[in-house]
Each structure stands twice: as structure tokens, then as C-alpha cells.
Design a protein around this motif. Structure first.
Motif, PDB file in Angstrom:
ATOM      1  N   THR A  71       0.843  -1.214   0.000  1.00  0.00           N
ATOM      2  CA  THR A  71       0.000   0.000   0.000  1.00  0.00           C
ATOM      3  C   THR A  71       0.874   1.258   0.000  1.00  0.00           C
ATOM      4  O   THR A  71       0.554   2.239  -0.677  1.00  0.00           O
ATOM      5  N   TYR A  72       1.955   1.228   0.768  1.00  0.00           N
ATOM      6  CA  TYR A  72       2.858   2.386   0.772  1.00  0.00           C
ATOM      7  C   TYR A  72       3.452   2.620  -0.614  1.00  0.00           C
ATOM      8  O   TYR A  72       3.525   3.763  -1.097  1.00  0.00           O
ATOM      9  N   LEU A  73       3.862   1.556  -1.259  1.00  0.00           N
ATOM     10  CA  LEU A  73       4.470   1.665  -2.589  1.00  0.00           C
ATOM     11  C   LEU A  73       3.457   2.218  -3.595  1.00  0.00           C
ATOM     12  O   LEU A  73       3.767   3.134  -4.368  1.00  0.00           O
ATOM     13  N   THR A  74       2.247   1.685  -3.560  1.00  0.00           N
ATOM     14  CA  THR A  74       1.195   2.130  -4.484  1.00  0.00           C
ATOM     15  C   THR A  74       0.854   3.591  -4.250  1.00  0.00           C
ATOM     16  O   THR A  74       0.765   4.379  -5.196  1.00  0.00           O
ATOM     17  N   GLY A  75       0.660   3.953  -2.986  1.00  0.00           N
ATOM     18  CA  GLY A  75       0.306   5.339  -2.675  1.00  0.00           C
ATOM     19  C   GLY A  75       1.403   6.311  -3.059  1.00  0.00           C
ATOM     20  O   GLY A  75       1.139   7.387  -3.606  1.00  0.00           O
ATOM     21  N   TYR A  76       2.648   5.941  -2.795  1.00  0.00           N
ATOM     22  CA  TYR A  76       3.787   6.819  -3.085  1.00  0.00           C
ATOM     23  C   TYR A  76       3.899   7.080  -4.580  1.00  0.00           C
ATOM     24  O   TYR A  76       4.042   8.233  -5.020  1.00  0.00           O
ATOM     25  N   VAL A  77       3.835   6.017  -5.377  1.00  0.00           N
ATOM     26  CA  VAL A  77       4.033   6.149  -6.825  1.00  0.00           C
ATOM     27  C   VAL A  77       2.903   6.953  -7.469  1.00  0.00           C
ATOM     28  O   VAL A  77       3.154   7.869  -8.273  1.00  0.00           O
ATOM     29  N   PHE A  78       1.653   6.651  -7.113  1.00  0.00           N
ATOM     30  CA  PHE A  78       0.546   7.347  -7.774  1.00  0.00           C
ATOM     31  C   PHE A  78       0.380   8.781  -7.272  1.00  0.00           C
ATOM     32  O   PHE A  78      -0.110   9.647  -7.992  1.00  0.00           O
ATOM     33  N   GLY A  96      -4.235   2.101   8.320  1.00  0.00           N
ATOM     34  CA  GLY A  96      -5.288   1.572   9.184  1.00  0.00           C
ATOM     35  C   GLY A  96      -5.858   0.269   8.677  1.00  0.00           C
ATOM     36  O   GLY A  96      -6.629  -0.390   9.359  1.00  0.00           O
ATOM     37  N   ASP A  97      -5.491  -0.109   7.452  1.00  0.00           N
ATOM     38  CA  ASP A  97      -5.941  -1.376   6.872  1.00  0.00           C
ATOM     39  C   ASP A  97      -5.037  -1.714   5.687  1.00  0.00           C
ATOM     40  O   ASP A  97      -4.016  -1.051   5.473  1.00  0.00           O
ATOM     41  N   VAL A  98      -5.393  -2.746   4.932  1.00  0.00           N
ATOM     42  CA  VAL A  98      -4.555  -3.173   3.799  1.00  0.00           C
ATOM     43  C   VAL A  98      -5.068  -2.612   2.473  1.00  0.00           C
ATOM     44  O   VAL A  98      -4.796  -3.162   1.413  1.00  0.00           O
ATOM     45  N   ILE A  99      -5.791  -1.487   2.530  1.00  0.00           N
ATOM     46  CA  ILE A  99      -6.384  -0.901   1.324  1.00  0.00           C
ATOM     47  C   ILE A  99      -5.681   0.407   0.980  1.00  0.00           C
ATOM     48  O   ILE A  99      -5.442   1.247   1.842  1.00  0.00           O
ATOM     49  N   GLN A 100      -5.374   0.578  -0.312  1.00  0.00           N
ATOM     50  CA  GLN A 100      -4.859   1.849  -0.828  1.00  0.00           C
ATOM     51  C   GLN A 100      -5.810   2.304  -1.927  1.00  0.00           C
ATOM     52  O   GLN A 100      -6.015   1.597  -2.913  1.00  0.00           O
ATOM     53  N   ALA A 101      -6.403   3.460  -1.747  1.00  0.00           N
ATOM     54  CA  ALA A 101      -7.346   4.004  -2.726  1.00  0.00           C
ATOM     55  C   ALA A 101      -6.658   5.052  -3.590  1.00  0.00           C
ATOM     56  O   ALA A 101      -5.839   5.836  -3.105  1.00  0.00           O
ATOM     57  N   ILE A 102      -7.002   5.045  -4.886  1.00  0.00           N
ATOM     58  CA  ILE A 102      -6.473   6.026  -5.840  1.00  0.00           C
ATOM     59  C   ILE A 102      -7.652   6.607  -6.613  1.00  0.00           C
ATOM     60  O   ILE A 102      -8.453   5.857  -7.198  1.00  0.00           O
TER      61      ILE A 102
END
Length: 409
Positions: free
Chosen positions: A289-296, A312-318
Motif C-alpha cells: 500500500t505504501y508503494l502504491t500510494g507513493y508512486v501514484f 489503518g488497513d490493507v487498502i490503498q485508494a487512488i
């Protein structure tokens, strides 16, 4: 900068955060190991019984292990629970009676709970049809809990407060353990008899404590999410105060049977092993999630949670902004999945969801959201919700394709 270079830069920037996640994994694994040791788990617990499921030593011991790991008096862990929504419904129907009020304190609940409550659908035996009153506190404009409203929201008739830990399909931060503890404190100050129930889906092992460690009376979740460690083929759990857990178990089975029933279909080894692996795999998913959030975020898209914010969970929203980009992202994830990589996700109706949903889920267990998956409802503002990942390197490989696909779309 191409997608591979962007990912390498992100990986370097996140090294310290990744190290912190590893330390947390170690802490949570120690908690699991202690519970296994305290309850003398051995190979004999892997055997199951058939039929009614009476006197299943492996299942009953797993309930005790799970309760200890969750910081609860009791737990029921059952393959007969078909989903997180089913586990939550058992808890709600177990506690609530006609004339009681349920108050949701974090805005609208997840789509699949709307028909359980009675906000959509009819003649299916919803809570509202059984004479249970429902209220919800709306979030602030910033997507936060309305703390002043919560301070005066609880009445003598408020039997249960619903606290949804994960953001679900809402554009808000998922709740931290500290925030859940604060909610419980405020609720109990107004009415000590109000049951504080946490929908714990997607949140297990994200922190070093669970909601039941900080005063939650009852929690529930799915085993094909975090606590099943991607090994468990189906099921869910309910944990908390012993009388409330038993009341929920009586809705799962029947009054008089409760937690004493439910065959385990030779699944006990996977249930134990999945719990053992869960802290590690949740840690890998958090890195993803950190990787996805950082890149996008670097690409200019709004992301939730923010790139370096605590999870707070295993979800990353874009917030992708268009149906075309949402579908392209999900196709890229599917193409980099171990199962069904040749399939193209298409929007479709899903049981329990209000809008059409596009889903990428090339997972070994159908619907397993601790394995890498991505989905989103086909509605404005076209948000994709990325979940899980058994190892962050798989997430990185999939993201390389997703970055290029969204750019082309």
C-alpha cells in the motif's frame, strides 16, 4: 522517468518505513506464538470431526487461541461463516432486539451492509424489518469523525454502536486503534451498557493491538482477509465478550447450539497455519500500500491514505477520475496475477453492491483480499481500491504495468 525507475525511487524512499513494518510483524508474530504455546497447540489439533461438529478439540482450541491473539474473552472461528458481512450480520442479529437502536458512528457503512440494515432491499429480514432503529453520524467535510456530535449522540436506547474500521468504499482515512479507543471511551461515558462493535475487516495485524485490546465489546471479520494468512479457503470469526460471542454464535447456528456446532471439514491445519502466517503477509501487504500510494501520488493522483501516512488497513485508494482508467488499472493487476492472468476484468453487477463493480482478483482463494487484488465501483469519481499482496515485490511488478496502462488510458 519510466515506470521501473519510478518504482525504484519509491522503494528507496520507503526503506525506513519498510523496516518499521518488519519490527511490527515481529511483535505481532510473538503474540501469535505466545497464544499457540499457551494453549499447547500440537499436530493432534489438525484432526477434525464430521457431522454436527461436536467435541472438535482442534476447533475449540483454535477459538481459545484466536481469543488470546485478539485480546478477547472468547471467539468463534468457523468455516460456515461465508464472508465478513455474514460475520458482522451474526454479531448484529445476536445482540440487537426489536426496539433497540443501532448507531453507525463513521458515516455510511460498507455497501454490503446496507441490505443487512435495511437501507436497500426489502422482505429479506433486515434489521429495520425486525423493528431495530438505525441512525448514522455523518462524517465531517474532511472525512473525519464528527467528535462534537458523537459526544451527545448516545441515548438510553442505543444498544449498539457500529464502528467500521476500514474506509471501505468511502474516501476517508481508516481508523487507527487510538481513534477506536477514543470512540469507545466517549460512547461508554454516555451509556456504559451500549455495545461497542467493530467491523474489523481488513484491519487485523495492521497495528500491534486489536480493537478488543482497547475496550471493544465485540469484533468480527473474514478469514479470507487478514487473519487467514491467504491459506484459509473460507470462513470468518467473531471475538469479544463471552456472552456476546455466544449470542452471535446462536445466530450463526441456532439457539441452544451456538458455538458447540460446526464441523471443520478437515480445515483445522490451514486455519492454524493461516493465523501463524497472517502477521507476515499483512506486513507485506502494508508495504504494497505504501508503494502504491507513493508512486501514484508522484504521478499526480489523489491517494488515500496519503503516501507516508500510518496505515489503518490493507487498502490503498487512488482517485483515477475516469471509468477508462479504472478499468485499465484493474486489467493491469489481473495481467500480473498468478491465476487467470489471461482474463480481462469487466464491470458487472455484484451481490450486495449498489453500483456495477470492476474487479481484478487473480487469487488462489476466490475473493481473497489479502492476496493482491483491485476493484472499484463504476461511479464518480472512479476510485480504485488496491488490496493485499502476499509479498511487496509482487505489488511492485504489477504496479509497473498499471502505471503504463493508466498513462495510456
Amino acid at each position: 522517468m519510466n515506470s521501473l525507475e519510478q518504482l525504484r525511487e519509491a522503494e528507496q524512499a520507503l526503506l525506513e518505513i519498510f523496516y518499521g513494518i518488519d519490527a511490527q510483524v515481529k511483535h505481532n508474530l510473538q503474540r501469535v506464538l505466545n497464544a499457540f504455546r499457551n494453549h499447547r497447540v500440537g499436530a493432534h489439533h489438525f484432526a477434525g470431526v464430521s457431522g454436527y461438529g461436536h467435541d472438535d478439540l482442534g476447533r475449540d482450541t483454535l477459538d481459545q487461541v484466536f481469543a488470546e491473539v485478539m485480546g478477547a474473552e472468547a471467539a468463534v472461528v468457523r468455516v460456515q461463516i461465508v464472508s465478513g458481512t455474514h460475520a458482522i450480520a451474526c454479531a448484529l442479529y445476536g445482540v440487537l432486539r426489536p426496539g433497540d437502536e443501532m448507531l453507525a458512528v463513521v458515516g455510511s457503512p460498507y455497501d454490503t451492509l446496507e441490505e443487512v440494515i435495511g437501507l436497500r432491499g426489502q422482505n429479506q429480514g433486515s434489521l429495520i424489518e425486525f423493528g431495530i432503529k438505525y441512525r448514522q453520524l455523518e462524517l465531517t467535510k474532511e472525512g473525519k469523525i464528527d467528535w462534537p456530535a458523537l459526544n451527545t449522540a448516545i441515548t438510553e436506547n442505543t444498544r449498539l454502536v457500529l464502528i467500521q474500521r476500514s474506509c471501505g468504499y468511502s474516501w476517508r482515512p481508516s481508523l487507527s486503534i487510538a481513534e477506536i479507543e477514543k470512540i469507545i471511551h466517549i460512547v461508554k461515558q454516555q451509556n456504559p451498557n451500549t455495545v461497542c462493535f467493530v467491523d474489523n475487516c481488513y484491519g487485523e495485524f495492521i497495528d500491534t493491538q486489536e480493537p478488543t485490546h482497547v475496550g471493544a465489546d465485540l469484533i468480527a471479520g473474514s478469514l479470507i482477509k487478514n487473519p487467514g494468512g491467504t491459506l484459509v479457503t473460507a470462513g470468518g470469526y467473531i471475538a469479544g465478550k463471552a456472552d456476546l460471542v455466544e449470542a452471535a454464535a446462536c445466530r450463526l447456528t441456532a439457539p441452544g447450539i451456538g458455538s458447540a456446532g460446526g464441523a471443520t471439514f478437515d480445515q483445522n491445519r490451514l486455519l492454524y497455519q493461516g493465523l501463524f502466517l497472517a502477521p507476515q503477509i499483512v506486513g507485506e501487504a502494508m508495504k504494497g500500500t505504501y508503494l502504491t500510494g507513493y508512486v501514484f501520488d508522484k504521478l499526480g493522483y489523489p491517494v488515500n491514505p496519503a503516501p507516508l501516512a500510518p496505515r489503518g488497513d490493507v487498502i490503498q485508494a487512488i482517485k483515477l477520475g475516469s471509468a477508462k482508467k479504472l478499468i485499465a488499472f484493474c486489467k493491469a493487476i489481473q495481467q500480473n496475477s498468478p491465476i487467470g492472468s489471461y482474463l480481462d476484468p469487466v464491470p458487472d453487477e455484484m451481490p450486495g453492491y449498489e453500483s456495477q463493480v470492476v474487479m481484478a482478483g487473480g487469487t488462489f482463494i476466490e475473493g481473497s483480499t489479502l492476496e493482491l487484488s483491485a476493484d472499484g465501483p463504476l461511479r464518480e469519481p472512479y476510485i480504485v481500491y488496491c488490496q493485499g499482496g502476499t509479498h511487496w515485490t509482487h505489488v511492485s511488478i504489477a504496479l509497473q504495468t498499471a502505471i503504463e496502462a493508466v498513462g495510456e488510458a
